[in-house]
Design a protein around this motif. Structure first.
Motif, short mmCIF file in Angstrom:
data_model
loop_
_atom_site.label_atom_id
_atom_site.label_comp_id
_atom_site.label_asym_id
_atom_site.label_seq_id
_atom_site.Cartn_x
_atom_site.Cartn_y
_atom_site.Cartn_z
N TYR A 5 0.82 -1.21 0.00
CA TYR A 5 0.00 0.00 0.00
C TYR A 5 0.85 1.27 0.00
N PHE A 6 2.12 1.14 0.33
CA PHE A 6 3.05 2.26 0.16
C PHE A 6 3.16 2.60 -1.32
N PHE A 7 3.30 1.58 -2.16
CA PHE A 7 3.36 1.80 -3.61
C PHE A 7 2.01 2.27 -4.15
N LEU A 8 0.92 1.77 -3.57
CA LEU A 8 -0.40 2.21 -4.01
C LEU A 8 -0.60 3.70 -3.73
N GLY A 9 -0.11 4.18 -2.57
CA GLY A 9 -0.19 5.61 -2.27
C GLY A 9 0.61 6.43 -3.27
N ASN A 10 1.80 5.95 -3.65
CA ASN A 10 2.60 6.63 -4.66
C ASN A 10 1.88 6.64 -6.01
N PHE A 11 1.26 5.51 -6.33
CA PHE A 11 0.56 5.40 -7.61
C PHE A 11 -0.63 6.36 -7.66
N SER A 12 -1.32 6.52 -6.56
CA SER A 12 -2.47 7.43 -6.51
C SER A 12 -2.03 8.88 -6.64
N PHE A 13 -0.94 9.24 -5.96
CA PHE A 13 -0.42 10.60 -6.10
C PHE A 13 0.04 10.86 -7.53
N LEU A 14 0.64 9.85 -8.15
CA LEU A 14 1.05 9.96 -9.55
C LEU A 14 -0.16 10.20 -10.45
N GLY A 15 -1.28 9.50 -10.16
CA GLY A 15 -2.48 9.68 -10.97
C GLY A 15 -2.98 11.12 -10.96
N ILE A 16 -2.91 11.76 -9.79
CA ILE A 16 -3.33 13.16 -9.67
C ILE A 16 -2.41 14.06 -10.51
N CYS A 17 -1.10 13.84 -10.39
CA CYS A 17 -0.13 14.64 -11.14
C CYS A 17 -0.29 14.43 -12.64
N GLU A 45 4.83 6.07 -14.17
CA GLU A 45 3.75 5.11 -14.00
C GLU A 45 4.18 3.71 -14.42
N CYS A 46 4.92 3.62 -15.54
CA CYS A 46 5.43 2.31 -15.98
C CYS A 46 6.32 1.70 -14.90
N PHE A 47 7.19 2.51 -14.31
CA PHE A 47 8.14 2.00 -13.32
C PHE A 47 7.45 1.61 -12.01
N ILE A 48 6.47 2.42 -11.58
CA ILE A 48 5.78 2.10 -10.33
C ILE A 48 4.95 0.83 -10.49
N LEU A 49 4.30 0.66 -11.63
CA LEU A 49 3.55 -0.58 -11.86
C LEU A 49 4.48 -1.78 -11.85
#
Length: 318
Positions: free
Chosen positions: A67-79, A118-122
């Motif tokens: 969920y640490f990565f999920l939080g990063n992914f969600s912040f990325l989605g906003i940006c 996004e590619c790297f976080i996934l």
């Protein structure tokens, strides 16, 4: 991915200093409707991803690496959507859609950097799931807070220097003729159609970047999930298999939507290319898909649903 190579010799070779984003001006009767639709989508993305960020920070049950990565992914989605949608909403409300070279290059740069992130976080999320399912006993030793922080930092920063030079290279050829950019944001194919010179070398560079940023991460994710599926199928308990597949299904769905829409957008046959089709597919890829990401993670993940329900109940009680 197909771009314009040699440009017609009859073009007016007056150097351009700005572009005009055509956007959706070809459907003037739908401007208000489109504004309302895109505004609602943008609000959904902001609220949905913000809620995920909050609950992954405050809920004790979500204080794990996944969920640490999920939080990063969600912040990325906003940006990610904030690079294109605010400008699109402005253009739907005004007649003047001019955008300077600098603004256009800046928008493209951040779009490319965040797309690579996004590619790297996934990919990092897939690797985390691979270790958790295929090597559960070694997971606490391999995956720790320090490693996750380093991986997240690498995902966010690895594309920054590369895309500075890449964006400069795209905007280095002279642009002439019509300054109308038949798109709603400064995307690479649309910009290169206005170049006055042969863009073959730029196209080759684009393929190299796509190989490093998209193809290799996608193959790593695919390989991780092949091993995950083989491992899960060996589990003796049907309940264990169902739980493992449930854990991975939301992430795999997001991967399929993100990479699938990208492949459809950029690797379609030349015969199917048109400005209107490219614009529509880019719209799906850059705006509609990010809207589904928080919905998928909430609906497909019981832990996130429970944490979200508890958070909303506490907030309403206040």
């Amino acid at each position: 991915m197909e771009f314009t190579g040699q440009n017609p010799p009859q073009r007016n070779h007056m150097t351009l200093v700005e572009f005009i984003l055509v956007g959706f001006s070809d459907v003037p009767n739908l401007q208000r409707l489109l504004f309302g639709v895109f505004l609602i989508i943008y609000i959904i993305i902001l609220i949905g991803n913000s809620l995920i960020i909050i609950i992954t920070k405050v809920d004790p049950s979500l204080q794990i690496h996944m969920y640490f990565f999920l939080g990063n992914f969600s912040f990325l989605g906003i940006c990610y959507v904030s690079v294109t949608v605010p400008r699109l909403l402005q253009d739907l409300c005004r007649q003047n859609r001019n955008i300077s070279f600098l603004s256009c290059a800046t928008q493209m740069y951040f779009f490319l950097v965040l797309g690579a992130t996004e590619c790297f976080i996934l990919t990092a999320m897939a690797c985390d799931k691979y270790v958790a399912i295929c090597n559960p006993l070694l997971y606490p030793l391999i995956v720790n807070s320090s490693l996750c922080t380093q991986l997240a930092a690498g995902c966010w920063t690895s594309g920054v220097p590369k895309h500075i030079g890449f964006t400069y290279f795209i905007f280095s050829p002279p642009f002439c003729g019509s300054k109308q950019l038949n798109h709603f944001f400064c995307d690479i194919p649309a910009v290169l159609t206005l170049a006055c010179v042969d863009t073959f070398m730029i196209e080759m560079l684009i393929y190299v970047i796509a190989l490093l940023v998209v193809t290799i991460p996608f193959l790593m994710i695919l390989g991780s999930y092949v091993k995950i599926v083989l491992t899960v199928l060996k589990l003796p308990s049907a309940t264990g298999r169902a739980k493992s597949f449930s854990t991975c299904s939301s992430h795999l769905m997001v991967v399929a939507i993100f990479f699938g829409s990208g492949i459809i957008t950029y690797l379609r046959p030349k015969s199917s290319h048109s400005a209107r089709t490219d614009k529509f597919l880019s719209l799906f890829y850059t705006i509609v898909t990010p809207m589904f990401n928080p919905l998928i993670y909430c609906l497909k993940n019981k832990d996130v649903m429970v944490a979200l329900k508890n958070f909303l109940l506490k907030w309403i009680a206040l």
